[in-house]
Design a protein around this motif. Structure first.
Motif, PDB file in Angstrom:
ATOM      1  N   ALA A 141       0.863  -1.186   0.000  1.00 32.75           N
ATOM      2  CA  ALA A 141       0.000   0.000   0.000  1.00 32.75           C
ATOM      3  C   ALA A 141       0.898   1.234   0.000  1.00 32.75           C
ATOM      4  O   ALA A 141       1.938   1.250   0.654  1.00 32.75           O
ATOM      5  CB  ALA A 141      -0.907  -0.005   1.226  1.00 32.75           C
ATOM      6  N   TYR A 142       0.496   2.264  -0.728  1.00 31.61           N
ATOM      7  CA  TYR A 142       1.318   3.474  -0.775  1.00 31.61           C
ATOM      8  C   TYR A 142       0.823   4.525   0.217  1.00 31.61           C
ATOM      9  O   TYR A 142       1.499   5.518   0.467  1.00 31.61           O
ATOM     10  CB  TYR A 142       1.344   4.063  -2.192  1.00 31.61           C
ATOM     11  CG  TYR A 142       0.119   4.851  -2.563  1.00 31.61           C
ATOM     12  CD1 TYR A 142       0.088   6.236  -2.420  1.00 31.61           C
ATOM     13  CD2 TYR A 142      -1.030   4.214  -3.023  1.00 31.61           C
ATOM     14  CE1 TYR A 142      -1.051   6.962  -2.740  1.00 31.61           C
ATOM     15  CE2 TYR A 142      -2.160   4.930  -3.346  1.00 31.61           C
ATOM     16  CZ  TYR A 142      -2.161   6.300  -3.198  1.00 31.61           C
ATOM     17  OH  TYR A 142      -3.289   7.025  -3.509  1.00 31.61           O
ATOM     18  N   THR A 167      -5.115   1.437  12.131  1.00 31.63           N
ATOM     19  CA  THR A 167      -5.202   1.683  10.691  1.00 31.63           C
ATOM     20  C   THR A 167      -6.660   1.606  10.271  1.00 31.63           C
ATOM     21  O   THR A 167      -7.316   0.578  10.469  1.00 31.63           O
ATOM     22  CB  THR A 167      -4.362   0.669   9.904  1.00 31.63           C
ATOM     23  OG1 THR A 167      -3.010   0.724  10.375  1.00 31.63           O
ATOM     24  CG2 THR A 167      -4.395   0.977   8.410  1.00 31.63           C
ATOM     25  N   ALA A 168      -7.152   2.691   9.705  1.00 27.05           N
ATOM     26  CA  ALA A 168      -8.550   2.763   9.289  1.00 27.05           C
ATOM     27  C   ALA A 168      -8.703   2.744   7.770  1.00 27.05           C
ATOM     28  O   ALA A 168      -9.804   2.511   7.267  1.00 27.05           O
ATOM     29  CB  ALA A 168      -9.191   4.031   9.846  1.00 27.05           C
ATOM     30  N   TYR A 169      -7.604   2.988   7.056  1.00 25.05           N
ATOM     31  CA  TYR A 169      -7.676   3.046   5.599  1.00 25.05           C
ATOM     32  C   TYR A 169      -6.290   2.807   5.025  1.00 25.05           C
ATOM     33  O   TYR A 169      -5.305   3.357   5.518  1.00 25.05           O
ATOM     34  CB  TYR A 169      -8.178   4.420   5.144  1.00 25.05           C
ATOM     35  CG  TYR A 169      -8.306   4.559   3.651  1.00 25.05           C
ATOM     36  CD1 TYR A 169      -9.350   3.963   2.969  1.00 25.05           C
ATOM     37  CD2 TYR A 169      -7.373   5.291   2.922  1.00 25.05           C
ATOM     38  CE1 TYR A 169      -9.468   4.084   1.593  1.00 25.05           C
ATOM     39  CE2 TYR A 169      -7.488   5.421   1.550  1.00 25.05           C
ATOM     40  CZ  TYR A 169      -8.537   4.816   0.888  1.00 25.05           C
ATOM     41  OH  TYR A 169      -8.657   4.936  -0.473  1.00 25.05           O
ATOM     42  N   VAL A 170      -6.224   1.978   4.008  1.00 25.94           N
ATOM     43  CA  VAL A 170      -5.003   1.814   3.226  1.00 25.94           C
ATOM     44  C   VAL A 170      -5.379   1.866   1.759  1.00 25.94           C
ATOM     45  O   VAL A 170      -6.507   1.558   1.373  1.00 25.94           O
ATOM     46  CB  VAL A 170      -4.247   0.498   3.536  1.00 25.94           C
ATOM     47  CG1 VAL A 170      -3.740   0.478   4.970  1.00 25.94           C
ATOM     48  CG2 VAL A 170      -5.096  -0.719   3.245  1.00 25.94           C
ATOM     49  N   GLU A 171      -4.413   2.269   0.943  1.00 22.54           N
ATOM     50  CA  GLU A 171      -4.699   2.408  -0.482  1.00 22.54           C
ATOM     51  C   GLU A 171      -3.536   1.873  -1.305  1.00 22.54           C
ATOM     52  O   GLU A 171      -2.373   2.132  -0.998  1.00 22.54           O
ATOM     53  CB  GLU A 171      -4.948   3.873  -0.801  1.00 22.54           C
ATOM     54  CG  GLU A 171      -5.548   4.113  -2.159  1.00 22.54           C
ATOM     55  CD  GLU A 171      -6.071   5.531  -2.273  1.00 22.54           C
ATOM     56  OE1 GLU A 171      -7.258   5.749  -1.965  1.00 22.54           O
ATOM     57  OE2 GLU A 171      -5.279   6.408  -2.650  1.00 22.54           O
ATOM     58  N   PHE A 172      -3.898   1.134  -2.337  1.00 21.27           N
ATOM     59  CA  PHE A 172      -2.937   0.576  -3.286  1.00 21.27           C
ATOM     60  C   PHE A 172      -3.149   1.248  -4.640  1.00 21.27           C
ATOM     61  O   PHE A 172      -4.288   1.513  -5.027  1.00 21.27           O
ATOM     62  CB  PHE A 172      -3.184  -0.928  -3.480  1.00 21.27           C
ATOM     63  CG  PHE A 172      -2.982  -1.755  -2.249  1.00 21.27           C
ATOM     64  CD1 PHE A 172      -1.766  -2.360  -2.000  1.00 21.27           C
ATOM     65  CD2 PHE A 172      -4.022  -1.943  -1.352  1.00 21.27           C
ATOM     66  CE1 PHE A 172      -1.583  -3.145  -0.872  1.00 21.27           C
ATOM     67  CE2 PHE A 172      -3.850  -2.729  -0.221  1.00 21.27           C
ATOM     68  CZ  PHE A 172      -2.633  -3.332   0.021  1.00 21.27           C
TER      69      PHE A 172
END
Length: 137
Positions: A30-31, A40-45
């Motif tokens: 994830a970046y 952690t509530a949000y991750v984005e790839f």
């Protein structure tokens, strides 16, 4: 009005576990990550030829709750080999939502339910390849 896909959001009660699973599926980290209350509530790839975004959101922030069964629209991600992609997802712990189906010449779809209850679609789409070829110099 609609100009293109920006982010597909999936929900998970355990964002860290979903992040680890999708890191394995996608072969990339994830970046971006965002914490709320120390978790952690949000991750984005960013993935694929056009760097589309796949976000994993803590399930407590689902705007209308989460159904007991996988439901809603299916977003299909282009793959070069639907059967191989489908089998790999199953080997990583996903379950069958819809086995591979040829929809017509140059179009094959399949979908799985990830370990977090989201529907993940894979598709071979000849138009995707045509758009990609046109976008490259």
């Amino acid at each position: 009005m609609l100009r293109g896909l920006t982010t597909v959001s999936f929900f998970a009660d355990d964002v860290a576990a979903a992040q680890a699973w999708y890191t394995e599926v996608l072969g990339t980290e994830a970046y971006f990550a965002h914490e709320v209350d120390g978790h952690t509530a949000y991750v984005e790839f960013r993935i694929g030829d056009f760097q589309h975004e796949l976000g994993i959101v803590d399930g407590r922030f689902a705007p209308h709750g989460r159904p007991g069964q996988p439901a809603g629209p299916v977003t299909y991600w282009h793959v070069d080999d639907v059967d191989a992609g489908f089998e790999r997802l199953l080997s990583l712990g996903a379950t069958v939502h819809e086995k591979p189906v040829e929809r017509g010449p140059g179009f094959v779809t399949a979908s799985v339910v990830d370990p977090f209850g989201n529907i993940l679609g894979v598709m071979y789409n000849q138009h995707y390849l045509e758009v990609l070829a046109a976008a490259r110099p």
